[in-house]
Design a protein around this motif. Sequence first.
Motif, PDB file in Angstrom:
ATOM      1  N   ARG B  69      12.727  15.319 -49.306  1.00 50.08           N
ATOM      2  CA  ARG B  69      13.256  15.569 -48.167  1.00 50.08           C
ATOM      3  C   ARG B  69      12.585  14.709 -46.780  1.00 50.08           C
ATOM      4  O   ARG B  69      13.065  14.094 -46.097  1.00 50.08           O
ATOM      5  N   ALA B  70      11.128  14.958 -46.797  1.00 47.92           N
ATOM      6  CA  ALA B  70      10.537  14.079 -46.031  1.00 47.92           C
ATOM      7  C   ALA B  70      10.747  12.565 -45.980  1.00 47.92           C
ATOM      8  O   ALA B  70      10.713  11.706 -44.953  1.00 47.92           O
ATOM      9  N   MET B  71      10.613  11.897 -47.315  1.00 43.72           N
ATOM     10  CA  MET B  71      10.832  10.442 -47.205  1.00 43.72           C
ATOM     11  C   MET B  71      12.026  10.130 -46.852  1.00 43.72           C
ATOM     12  O   MET B  71      12.327   8.821 -46.156  1.00 43.72           O
ATOM     13  N   TYR B  72      13.103  11.021 -47.081  1.00 39.42           N
ATOM     14  CA  TYR B  72      14.644  10.731 -46.369  1.00 39.42           C
ATOM     15  C   TYR B  72      14.430  10.769 -45.046  1.00 39.42           C
ATOM     16  O   TYR B  72      14.985   9.833 -44.311  1.00 39.42           O
ATOM     17  N   ALA B  73      13.934  11.671 -44.468  1.00 37.87           N
ATOM     18  CA  ALA B  73      13.904  11.783 -42.976  1.00 37.87           C
ATOM     19  C   ALA B  73      13.217  10.489 -42.343  1.00 37.87           C
ATOM     20  O   ALA B  73      13.712  10.105 -41.381  1.00 37.87           O
ATOM     21  N   ASP B  74      12.107  10.064 -43.115  1.00 43.40           N
ATOM     22  CA  ASP B  74      11.466   9.119 -42.613  1.00 43.40           C
ATOM     23  C   ASP B  74      12.130   7.739 -42.596  1.00 43.40           C
ATOM     24  O   ASP B  74      12.362   6.955 -41.728  1.00 43.40           O
ATOM     25  N   LYS B  75      13.103   7.462 -43.784  1.00 40.90           N
ATOM     26  CA  LYS B  75      13.738   6.459 -43.892  1.00 40.90           C
ATOM     27  C   LYS B  75      14.945   6.578 -43.020  1.00 40.90           C
ATOM     28  O   LYS B  75      15.453   5.594 -42.169  1.00 40.90           O
ATOM     29  N   LEU B  76      15.588   7.636 -42.841  1.00 44.34           N
ATOM     30  CA  LEU B  76      16.624   7.795 -41.901  1.00 44.34           C
ATOM     31  C   LEU B  76      16.197   7.477 -40.264  1.00 44.34           C
ATOM     32  O   LEU B  76      16.746   6.792 -39.530  1.00 44.34           O
ATOM     33  N   GLY B  77      15.012   8.033 -40.050  1.00 49.17           N
ATOM     34  CA  GLY B  77      14.436   7.555 -38.766  1.00 49.17           C
ATOM     35  C   GLY B  77      14.188   6.158 -38.492  1.00 49.17           C
ATOM     36  O   GLY B  77      14.371   5.607 -37.513  1.00 49.17           O
ATOM     37  N   ARG B  78      13.534   5.357 -39.615  1.00 48.53           N
ATOM     38  CA  ARG B  78      13.303   4.257 -39.390  1.00 48.53           C
ATOM     39  C   ARG B  78      14.490   3.316 -39.258  1.00 48.53           C
ATOM     40  O   ARG B  78      14.460   2.186 -38.731  1.00 48.53           O
ATOM     41  N   LEU B  79      15.761   3.615 -39.894  1.00 44.21           N
ATOM     42  CA  LEU B  79      16.864   2.780 -39.611  1.00 44.21           C
ATOM     43  C   LEU B  79      17.681   3.434 -38.312  1.00 44.21           C
ATOM     44  O   LEU B  79      18.972   3.016 -38.195  1.00 44.21           O
ATOM     45  N   GLY B  80      17.130   4.429 -37.610  1.00 44.49           N
ATOM     46  CA  GLY B  80      17.606   4.671 -36.351  1.00 44.49           C
ATOM     47  C   GLY B  80      18.428   6.015 -36.275  1.00 44.49           C
ATOM     48  O   GLY B  80      18.937   6.432 -35.246  1.00 44.49           O
ATOM     49  N   PHE B  81      18.492   6.675 -37.426  1.00 44.27           N
ATOM     50  CA  PHE B  81      19.000   7.642 -37.451  1.00 44.27           C
ATOM     51  C   PHE B  81      18.405   9.214 -37.147  1.00 44.27           C
ATOM     52  O   PHE B  81      17.145   9.320 -37.277  1.00 44.27           O
ATOM     53  N   SER B  82      18.824  10.098 -36.167  1.00 42.05           N
ATOM     54  CA  SER B  82      18.273  11.290 -35.941  1.00 42.05           C
ATOM     55  C   SER B  82      17.989  12.116 -37.097  1.00 42.05           C
ATOM     56  O   SER B  82      19.246  12.532 -37.497  1.00 42.05           O
ATOM     57  N   ALA B  83      17.137  12.533 -37.542  1.00 44.75           N
ATOM     58  CA  ALA B  83      17.123  13.433 -38.812  1.00 44.75           C
ATOM     59  C   ALA B  83      15.627  14.118 -39.018  1.00 44.75           C
ATOM     60  O   ALA B  83      14.639  13.643 -38.688  1.00 44.75           O
ATOM     61  N   GLU B  84      15.976  15.388 -39.564  1.00 45.81           N
ATOM     62  CA  GLU B  84      14.696  16.304 -39.789  1.00 45.81           C
ATOM     63  C   GLU B  84      14.574  16.475 -41.084  1.00 45.81           C
ATOM     64  O   GLU B  84      15.875  16.594 -42.022  1.00 45.81           O
ATOM     65  N   PRO B  85      13.485  16.706 -41.899  1.00 48.83           N
ATOM     66  CA  PRO B  85      13.442  16.880 -43.413  1.00 48.83           C
ATOM     67  C   PRO B  85      14.598  18.112 -43.586  1.00 48.83           C
ATOM     68  O   PRO B  85      15.137  18.074 -44.702  1.00 48.83           O
ATOM     69  N   GLY B  86      14.560  19.183 -42.889  1.00 50.46           N
ATOM     70  CA  GLY B  86      15.460  20.284 -43.402  1.00 50.46           C
ATOM     71  C   GLY B  86      17.123  19.931 -43.266  1.00 50.46           C
ATOM     72  O   GLY B  86      17.682  20.983 -43.746  1.00 50.46           O
ATOM     73  N   GLU B  87      17.396  18.838 -42.757  1.00 50.99           N
ATOM     74  CA  GLU B  87      18.591  18.313 -42.779  1.00 50.99           C
ATOM     75  C   GLU B  87      19.225  17.662 -44.086  1.00 50.99           C
ATOM     76  O   GLU B  87      20.249  17.253 -44.295  1.00 50.99           O
ATOM     77  N   VAL B  88      17.935  17.370 -44.944  1.00 53.04           N
ATOM     78  CA  VAL B  88      18.348  16.687 -46.027  1.00 53.04           C
ATOM     79  C   VAL B  88      18.437  17.383 -47.439  1.00 53.04           C
ATOM     80  O   VAL B  88      17.577  18.190 -47.716  1.00 53.04           O
ATOM     81  N   PHE B  89      19.451  17.321 -48.123  1.00 51.67           N
ATOM     82  CA  PHE B  89      19.649  18.031 -49.378  1.00 51.67           C
ATOM     83  C   PHE B  89      19.914  16.841 -50.418  1.00 51.67           C
ATOM     84  O   PHE B  89      21.160  16.428 -50.648  1.00 51.67           O
TER      85      PHE B  89
END
Lengths: 308, 308
Positions: B69-89
Amino acid sequence: MNMAASKCVRLNGELSRRFLSSVDTVLFDCDGVLWRGDEAVPGASELVNGLKGSGKRVFYLTNNSTKTRAMYADKLGRLGFSAEPGEVFGTAYCTALYLRDTARLRGKVFLIGGGALSQELEAAGIPHLGQGADPVTGGMKDWAALSRDPEVRAVVVGFDEHFSYMKVTRALHYLQDPDCLFIATNTDTRLPLEGGQTIPGTGCLVRAVETAAHRKAQVIGKPNSFLYDCVVKECGLDPSRTVMVGDRLDTDIQMGSTCGIRTLLTLTGFSSLEDAKAYQNSGSLSLVPDFYVDSVADLLPALTNNAS
Amino acid sequence: MNMAASKCVRLNGELSRRFLSSVDTVLFDCDGVLWRGDEAVPGASELVNGLKGSGKRVFYLTNNSTKTRAMYADKLGRLGFSAEPGEVFGTAYCTALYLRDTARLRGKVFLIGGGALSQELEAAGIPHLGQGADPVTGGMKDWAALSRDPEVRAVVVGFDEHFSYMKVTRALHYLQDPDCLFIATNTDTRLPLEGGQTIPGTGCLVRAVETAAHRKAQVIGKPNSFLYDCVVKECGLDPSRTVMVGDRLDTDIQMGSTCGIRTLLTLTGFSSLEDAKAYQNSGSLSLVPDFYVDSVADLLPALTNNAS
C-alpha cells in the motif's frame, strides 16, 4: 454398446496366448510401464527380451524429453532390457525430426529444455539457444527489452529444471511474432518417480508459456500421433498386428486409438482400472484400452507357452 | 435487448456532468488507467485530484502484487496523484487480509512472490518462507525429496521474477495435502509496460502451479469481488453511488458487474471498444461496461463545469 462391452478386457490364460500370436510389433511406453524412476517393473525385462527372442519387434515410445535415443538405450540396457538407440522414439529425438523434416525450419530454436533436447537438435543440425540457467537481472523495463536473436523461428518447450520467469519472458517475446513456431515436447503434468513420489512435468512449463503467449503449443508427444508416425516412417509396421502398451489413458491409450492399433493398459503406473471403467461407462471409448494387465509381466506365461 | 442497448455508452458533454453528480465513490484500476509503466496517462492526475477536491472519495484497486500500500501511495504521489496508503487496495495487501481475517490461517505460507507480498504478510503477522532465488541442485530424486516445513498451511502465488521449476516443485509438494490452502493474487496473463511492451503476468505462474497440483487456486484479485469487499469493510460505500473505472473487461468491468455497481471502461489500456461491442453482441453483458471514455481525462471538462 456392443463395442464398449468388448473393450477393457483382462488379458490372461488362453486369451493372452492368442493375443500375442496376433501381434508382430509392440510399442512400449517406458515410465510406469517398464520402470518407475530407476526401478524396473519386476518381470518387465524378461517379457520384453522374450518378445524380441520370439521374433517380435519392440519400440519404445516415450513423452519424456530428458534423454536422447542413446541415453534411453543405455538406461534400458542397465535395467536389463535389450534395446538399440534406433528402437527409441522419445520426444527429444522426435521434436528434432519434426523441426527438420516436417516444419523444415529455417532458423534457430529458442529452447526451454535440457541437455538431451539440445543434443538431439544438434544431431539434426538445428541451431538453438537458451539452454541452462538464465539468472534474473534488472527490473521490469529490462525484462521487456531483453535482447532477442532475430534468427529465432521456433520456441520449443521441453523438460527444463532451469525453467524460470526470464525464460517465459524470452519465449513470450519470440512468440509475439505469429510466424514463430511454438512446439511442446509433451504436456504431462507430473513425472512419477519411485515410491509414488512425483515432480512437476513438462505440461506445467508449457501452460505457463501458453498463458503468456496467448497461443497453444503444437504438441509432439502422445496422445498426438507423431511418435507413432516416426516409427511407421523409419521402420514400417502393420497396424493390424501392432499394439500400444501404456500406463496412461489420456496419452498412451488415446494415441493407440487415434492410430487405429490395439491398446493394452498396464496398472503399474498412472491410470487405474476404475479410470478406464469410468471412461467406458461415459462412452469415451478412445480412452478405453482394448485390454489390461496388472503388470506387463502378466504376459510372461503366455509368451513361454508360445515359445514351447 | 433494451438492457444491452443501454450499455457501453460514450460519456461526454451533459451526460458526463450528470454521471459525475450521481457518484460519490470512484474505484480506479491503476495500470492502463492512470498510467502505463512509469508514465502517467495525460490528465489523469488532474481528474483524480479534482474528484477528491470536489468531495468524492477515491480508492485504487489493483491486481498487481508487486507493491505494498505504501509503495503504491509513493508511486501515485510521484506521478502527481493525491493518494494515501489507506486508499490503496492491491492484491499484496488484500491477500494478507484474506489469510488473516477470512481464512484465519494458523500456520505458515509458502510464498511464490516478491518483496511487497512478503512485507504485507509480515505486517499482518503471517509467517512465510520461499522468497527470493531458489537455485537448482541435484537431480530428480533430490527434487522429489526436497525438505518441507511441516507448519506450511497455504501456498500463495503472486508475481515473482525468481519463479522457477524448484518453486513449482515445492508448491506441488505442499499442495498434495488437500488441507493446504492455494491462493493466487491474480491471474492476469501479461503486465503491460510503456510503449506497448509486455512481460508475462502472474497468471502464467499460477497456471504452472495449478497444472502441477491438479488444483485450481482461489483468486484474490479482480474479477473476484474480494478487493471491493475489502473497501466496503474498511471504508464503507453506497453501491448505487459508486463506479468502477478500468481498462480490462474480464477483470475490472466483470468485477463491477458482479458487485452491482456502475462500470466505466477507459481505452488507454488492455481492452478495446471492439472487444466491448463483441461481448455486447454476444449477450455477455457482465463484461460490457455501462460507459466508456477514450481516457479518464475526458471527464475533466464535466468536473470543471460541476465545480464552477
